[in-house]
Scaffold this motif. Structure first.
Motif, PDB file in Angstrom:
ATOM      1  N   PHE A 114       2.413  12.143  -0.361  1.00 62.80           N
ATOM      2  CA  PHE A 114       1.324  11.289  -0.826  1.00 62.80           C
ATOM      3  C   PHE A 114       1.846   9.986  -1.433  1.00 62.80           C
ATOM      4  O   PHE A 114       2.849   9.967  -2.131  1.00 62.80           O
ATOM      5  CB  PHE A 114       0.476  12.024  -1.867  1.00 62.80           C
ATOM      6  CG  PHE A 114      -0.209  13.233  -1.313  1.00 62.80           C
ATOM      7  CD1 PHE A 114      -1.323  13.105  -0.509  1.00 62.80           C
ATOM      8  CD2 PHE A 114       0.280  14.501  -1.584  1.00 62.80           C
ATOM      9  CE1 PHE A 114      -1.947  14.217   0.017  1.00 62.80           C
ATOM     10  CE2 PHE A 114      -0.338  15.609  -1.070  1.00 62.80           C
ATOM     11  CZ  PHE A 114      -1.446  15.469  -0.267  1.00 62.80           C
ATOM     12  N   THR A 115       1.135   8.908  -1.158  1.00 57.84           N
ATOM     13  CA  THR A 115       1.377   7.598  -1.755  1.00 57.84           C
ATOM     14  C   THR A 115       0.072   7.156  -2.401  1.00 57.84           C
ATOM     15  O   THR A 115      -0.986   7.260  -1.787  1.00 57.84           O
ATOM     16  CB  THR A 115       1.773   6.568  -0.679  1.00 57.84           C
ATOM     17  OG1 THR A 115       2.938   7.031  -0.001  1.00 57.84           O
ATOM     18  CG2 THR A 115       2.039   5.215  -1.293  1.00 57.84           C
ATOM     19  N   ILE A 116       0.148   6.663  -3.621  1.00 50.66           N
ATOM     20  CA  ILE A 116      -1.054   6.228  -4.332  1.00 50.66           C
ATOM     21  C   ILE A 116      -0.959   4.730  -4.592  1.00 50.66           C
ATOM     22  O   ILE A 116       0.023   4.256  -5.154  1.00 50.66           O
ATOM     23  CB  ILE A 116      -1.217   6.981  -5.670  1.00 50.66           C
ATOM     24  CG1 ILE A 116      -1.246   8.487  -5.423  1.00 50.66           C
ATOM     25  CG2 ILE A 116      -2.478   6.515  -6.397  1.00 50.66           C
ATOM     26  CD1 ILE A 116      -1.126   9.329  -6.681  1.00 50.66           C
ATOM     27  N   ASN A 117      -1.974   3.985  -4.173  1.00 46.78           N
ATOM     28  CA  ASN A 117      -2.059   2.547  -4.429  1.00 46.78           C
ATOM     29  C   ASN A 117      -3.158   2.278  -5.445  1.00 46.78           C
ATOM     30  O   ASN A 117      -4.224   2.898  -5.388  1.00 46.78           O
ATOM     31  CB  ASN A 117      -2.367   1.777  -3.149  1.00 46.78           C
ATOM     32  CG  ASN A 117      -1.229   1.815  -2.160  1.00 46.78           C
ATOM     33  OD1 ASN A 117      -0.082   2.034  -2.526  1.00 46.78           O
ATOM     34  ND2 ASN A 117      -1.536   1.615  -0.907  1.00 46.78           N
ATOM     35  N   ILE A 118      -2.897   1.335  -6.333  1.00 47.60           N
ATOM     36  CA  ILE A 118      -3.841   0.956  -7.385  1.00 47.60           C
ATOM     37  C   ILE A 118      -4.164  -0.528  -7.231  1.00 47.60           C
ATOM     38  O   ILE A 118      -3.259  -1.339  -7.057  1.00 47.60           O
ATOM     39  CB  ILE A 118      -3.233   1.153  -8.791  1.00 47.60           C
ATOM     40  CG1 ILE A 118      -2.618   2.531  -8.951  1.00 47.60           C
ATOM     41  CG2 ILE A 118      -4.275   0.878  -9.861  1.00 47.60           C
ATOM     42  CD1 ILE A 118      -1.743   2.642 -10.188  1.00 47.60           C
TER      43      ILE A 118
END
Length: 179
Positions: A114-118
């Protein structure tokens, strides 16, 4: 707790995407016949959850729910060199500390890496936001009070994106091929 959705199932609401099926737009007129008449107008394939696509439709498909065998998941495609999934939303930290997002309970059974972008929403201050890893289908944002958008990308763990031609039965016609 945020006044925005922190549970992705709430974000989707009562929408039942498995029930959405629409007929595609009319196709072009058929070829000119032997007597000079124009052939009958054809229909483009239906769009929606059954997996076909018209010229303006999304590539959508149904997969078995990885945990609940009585349900399907309806997904649409992004183009890229891997089979990916994504979840997105809008959230707000209101306690100058953190807010936790809960993904659907099946996500870690479906995907990995998983990669999380904000994307912070400017409120007059420059704020630094940090995020934890996805653990048990949850992740936490840390920072001062602020609103932001988030996107989680994951890699489907059950699809081989480099299929061997000798071992693959390709279906469909023209540009609308599938396995």
């Amino acid at each position: 707790m945020s006044r925005y959705y922190t549970n992705y199932t709430q974000y989707l609401g009562a929408q039942r995407c498995c029930d959405i099926r629409t007929q595609g737009p009319p196709g072009p007129e058929g070829p000119t016949g032997a007597n000079g008449g124009v052939g009958q107008r054809g229909f483009t394939g239906p769009t929606g959850s059954i997996g076909y696509t018209g010229p303006t439709g999304a590539k959508s498909f149904i997969i078995d729910h990885p945990i609940n065998k009585d349900q399907y998941l309806v997904h649409a495609c992004l183009e890229g060199p891997e089979a990916g999934v994504y979840y997105r939303g809008k959230c707000e930290i209101i306690d100058n500390n953190s807010v936790t997002i809960e993904l659907p309970y099946y996500v870690e059974s479906l995907a990995t890496d998983f990669t999380i972008n904000i994307t912070p929403i400017y409120n007059g201050n420059i704020n630094t936001l940090n995020v934890s890893e996805v653990i048990n289908n949850k992740f936490t944002f840390y920072g001062k009070n602020s609103k932001f958008y988030w996107v989680v990308y994951g890699k489907r763990s059950d699809i081989n994106v480099e299929a061997n031609k000798l071992e693959t039965n390709v279906k469909g016609e023209g540009p609308y091929l599938y396995i």
